[in-house]
Scaffold this motif. Structure first.
Motif, PDB file in Angstrom:
ATOM      1  N   VAL A  82      -5.943   5.017 -18.175  1.00 18.42           N
ATOM      2  CA  VAL A  82      -5.719   5.726 -19.427  1.00 18.42           C
ATOM      3  C   VAL A  82      -7.048   6.307 -19.916  1.00 18.42           C
ATOM      4  CG1 VAL A  82      -5.965   3.596 -20.801  1.00 18.42           C
ATOM      5  CG2 VAL A  82      -4.789   5.575 -21.776  1.00 18.42           C
ATOM      6  N   GLN A  83      -6.976   7.507 -20.446  1.00 25.29           N
ATOM      7  CA  GLN A  83      -8.170   8.162 -20.999  1.00 25.29           C
ATOM      8  C   GLN A  83      -7.878   8.566 -22.434  1.00 25.29           C
ATOM      9  OE1 GLN A  83      -9.271  11.992 -19.321  1.00 25.29           O
ATOM     10  NE2 GLN A  83     -11.450  11.533 -19.597  1.00 25.29           N
ATOM     11  N   TYR A  84      -8.524   7.885 -23.376  1.00 26.53           N
ATOM     12  CA  TYR A  84      -8.413   8.272 -24.777  1.00 26.53           C
ATOM     13  C   TYR A  84      -9.349   9.440 -25.049  1.00 26.53           C
ATOM     14  CZ  TYR A  84      -5.933   3.856 -25.051  1.00 26.53           C
ATOM     15  OH  TYR A  84      -5.042   2.839 -24.839  1.00 26.53           O
ATOM     16  N   PRO A  85      -9.098  10.207 -26.095  1.00 28.58           N
ATOM     17  CA  PRO A  85      -9.906  11.402 -26.371  1.00 28.58           C
ATOM     18  C   PRO A  85     -11.401  11.111 -26.376  1.00 28.58           C
ATOM     19  CG  PRO A  85      -7.983  11.362 -27.789  1.00 28.58           C
ATOM     20  CD  PRO A  85      -7.990  10.061 -27.046  1.00 28.58           C
ATOM     21  N   ASN A  86     -12.138  11.957 -25.667  1.00 27.52           N
ATOM     22  CA  ASN A  86     -13.602  11.894 -25.615  1.00 27.52           C
ATOM     23  C   ASN A  86     -14.135  10.600 -24.996  1.00 27.52           C
ATOM     24  OD1 ASN A  86     -13.971  14.444 -26.905  1.00 27.52           O
ATOM     25  ND2 ASN A  86     -13.430  13.449 -28.827  1.00 27.52           N
ATOM     26  N   GLN A  87     -13.360  10.021 -24.121  1.00 25.18           N
ATOM     27  CA  GLN A  87     -13.806   8.812 -23.435  1.00 25.18           C
ATOM     28  C   GLN A  87     -13.580   8.939 -21.935  1.00 25.18           C
ATOM     29  OE1 GLN A  87     -12.362   5.075 -24.990  1.00 25.18           O
ATOM     30  NE2 GLN A  87     -12.330   5.836 -27.101  1.00 25.18           N
ATOM     31  N   GLY A  88     -14.190   8.026 -21.176  1.00 23.01           N
ATOM     32  CA  GLY A  88     -13.904   7.949 -19.747  1.00 23.01           C
ATOM     33  C   GLY A  88     -12.583   7.243 -19.512  1.00 23.01           C
ATOM     34  N   LEU A  89     -12.216   7.123 -18.240  1.00 20.11           N
ATOM     35  CA  LEU A  89     -10.972   6.447 -17.895  1.00 20.11           C
ATOM     36  C   LEU A  89     -11.178   4.930 -17.916  1.00 20.11           C
ATOM     37  CD1 LEU A  89     -10.727   9.352 -16.558  1.00 20.11           C
ATOM     38  CD2 LEU A  89      -9.147   8.264 -14.951  1.00 20.11           C
ATOM     39  N   GLN A  90     -10.107   4.218 -18.238  1.00 25.80           N
ATOM     40  CA  GLN A  90     -10.141   2.757 -18.137  1.00 25.80           C
ATOM     41  C   GLN A  90      -8.846   2.277 -17.509  1.00 25.80           C
ATOM     42  OE1 GLN A  90      -9.487   0.825 -22.282  1.00 25.80           O
ATOM     43  NE2 GLN A  90     -10.488   2.776 -22.717  1.00 25.80           N
ATOM     44  N   LEU A  91      -8.943   1.179 -16.766  1.00 21.37           N
ATOM     45  CA  LEU A  91      -7.782   0.662 -16.059  1.00 21.37           C
ATOM     46  C   LEU A  91      -6.721   0.188 -17.039  1.00 21.37           C
ATOM     47  CD1 LEU A  91      -6.631  -0.150 -13.229  1.00 21.37           C
ATOM     48  CD2 LEU A  91      -7.483  -2.452 -13.764  1.00 21.37           C
ATOM     49  N   TYR A 114      -2.870   9.941 -19.118  1.00 24.85           N
ATOM     50  CA  TYR A 114      -2.616   8.838 -18.193  1.00 24.85           C
ATOM     51  C   TYR A 114      -2.694   9.361 -16.764  1.00 24.85           C
ATOM     52  CZ  TYR A 114      -1.146   6.168 -22.239  1.00 24.85           C
ATOM     53  OH  TYR A 114      -1.137   5.512 -23.450  1.00 24.85           O
ATOM     54  N   PHE A 115      -3.432   8.632 -15.937  1.00 21.75           N
ATOM     55  CA  PHE A 115      -3.638   9.043 -14.553  1.00 21.75           C
ATOM     56  C   PHE A 115      -3.139   7.959 -13.599  1.00 21.75           C
ATOM     57  CE2 PHE A 115      -6.156  12.839 -15.034  1.00 21.75           C
ATOM     58  CZ  PHE A 115      -6.756  12.693 -16.271  1.00 21.75           C
ATOM     59  N   CYS A 116      -2.400   8.399 -12.607  1.00 26.09           N
ATOM     60  CA  CYS A 116      -1.965   7.528 -11.527  1.00 26.09           C
ATOM     61  C   CYS A 116      -2.930   7.716 -10.354  1.00 26.09           C
ATOM     62  CB  CYS A 116      -0.542   7.911 -11.128  1.00 26.09           C
ATOM     63  SG  CYS A 116       0.175   6.946  -9.793  1.00 26.09           S
ATOM     64  N   ALA A 117      -3.288   6.632  -9.678  1.00 21.04           N
ATOM     65  CA  ALA A 117      -4.210   6.718  -8.539  1.00 21.04           C
ATOM     66  C   ALA A 117      -3.726   5.815  -7.416  1.00 21.04           C
ATOM     67  CB  ALA A 117      -5.627   6.325  -8.967  1.00 21.04           C
ATOM     68  N   VAL A 118      -3.984   6.254  -6.200  1.00 16.86           N
ATOM     69  CA  VAL A 118      -3.540   5.522  -5.005  1.00 16.86           C
ATOM     70  C   VAL A 118      -4.716   5.343  -4.060  1.00 16.86           C
ATOM     71  CG1 VAL A 118      -1.982   5.544  -3.040  1.00 16.86           C
ATOM     72  CG2 VAL A 118      -1.240   6.504  -5.227  1.00 16.86           C
ATOM     73  N   SER A 119      -4.950   4.119  -3.610  1.00 13.37           N
ATOM     74  CA  SER A 119      -5.932   3.845  -2.560  1.00 13.37           C
ATOM     75  C   SER A 119      -5.184   3.508  -1.285  1.00 13.37           C
ATOM     76  CB  SER A 119      -6.836   2.668  -2.950  1.00 13.37           C
ATOM     77  OG  SER A 119      -7.861   3.067  -3.805  1.00 13.37           O
ATOM     78  N   ASP A 120      -5.501   4.222  -0.242  1.00 13.27           N
ATOM     79  CA  ASP A 120      -4.789   4.127   1.022  1.00 13.27           C
ATOM     80  C   ASP A 120      -5.801   3.766   2.101  1.00 13.27           C
ATOM     81  OD1 ASP A 120      -2.421   6.351   2.634  1.00 13.27           O
ATOM     82  OD2 ASP A 120      -3.592   4.721   3.491  1.00 13.27           O
ATOM     83  N   ARG A 121      -5.513   2.728   2.868  1.00 11.03           N
ATOM     84  CA  ARG A 121      -6.496   2.271   3.844  1.00 11.03           C
ATOM     85  C   ARG A 121      -6.766   3.288   4.940  1.00 11.03           C
ATOM     86  NH1 ARG A 121      -3.642   0.403   8.353  1.00 11.03           N
ATOM     87  NH2 ARG A 121      -1.475  -0.179   7.938  1.00 11.03           N
TER      88      ARG A 121
END
Lengths: 118, 113
Positions: A37-46, A89-96
């Motif tokens: 999640v990224q609130y206004p004027n901030q970086g992303l947080q899990l 809100y950002f979805c992210a995927v790590s794939d081996r």
């Protein structure tokens, strides 16, 4: 290459209503899944993550996401939103399969802007 | 608490200038990342470093270079800034395993005039 699709660029909703933010990814092999999640004027947080085990994962502020392997989806839900949930809100995927130096390189979706109206 | 700091929140530069963006993390993370964030495009990976002095190109490395001489510091360099590099730049760090989440800095909003 791995691709992550967030189907809605913007989701407007009234306060106390339920919300679902959708995320689909292309890989069917073992993956790690994240919502940030990224609130206004901030970086992303899990917000939450799925590594293994129970397919339903929860955050401390009432969000939950369900890993669906057959549909390659990881949708984010909240039964009752607050004004303070307004954020990107950002979805992210790590794939081996996509790794360098032993480190998986995550792929991000384009983001969904959740706008909560009073 | 993990802390990732970026040298500037806002930066204004002129076309052709050399620009340095600094990122420092305090959790001994092996991996560090530089992204740019543009409306409607999400986060795009510029460069990735999996350890000191190691770097890999991301999806959009053109016009950028990086330096990682110490584990805690990862620098992004715009050799000759152009107006199309006006953007929000985000730094992140993480332990090596793909199951670990990334920790992000607050971002640097760069404007190139």
């Amino acid at each position: 290459a791995q691709s992550v699709t967030q189907l809605d660029s913007q989701v407007p909703v009234f306060e106390e209503a339920p919300v679902e933010l959708r995320c689909n990814y292309s890989s069917s092999v073992s993956v790690y899944l994240f919502w940030y999640v990224q609130y206004p004027n901030q970086g992303l947080q899990l917000l939450l993550k799925y590594l293994s085990g129970s397919t339903l994962v929860e955050s401390i502020n009432g969000f939950e996401a369900e890993f669906n392997k057959s549909q390659t989806s990881f949708h984010l839900r909240k039964p009752s939103v607050h004004i303070s949930d307004t954020a990107e809100y950002f979805c992210a995927v790590s794939d081996r399969r996509f790794a360098s130096g032993g480190s998986y390189i995550p792929t991000f979706g384009r983001g969904t802007s959740l706008i909560v109206h009073p | 608490d993990v802390k990732v700091t970026q040298s500037s929140r806002y930066l204004v530069k002129r076309t052709g200038e050399k620009v340095f963006l600094e990122c420092v993390q305090d959790m001994d993370h092996e991996n560090m990342f530089w992204y740019r964030q543009d409306p409607g495009l999400g986060l795009r990976l510029i460069y990735f470093s999996y350890d000191v002095k190691m770097k890999e190109k991301g999806d959009i490395p053109e016009g950028y270079s990086v330096s990682r001489e110490k584990k805690e510091r990862f620098s992004l360099i715009l050799e000759s800034a152009s107006t199309n590099q006006t953007s929000m730049y985000l730094c992140a760090s993480r332990w090596t395993s793909g199951g670990y989440e990334q920790f992000f800095g607050p971002g640097t909003r760069l404007t190139v005039l």
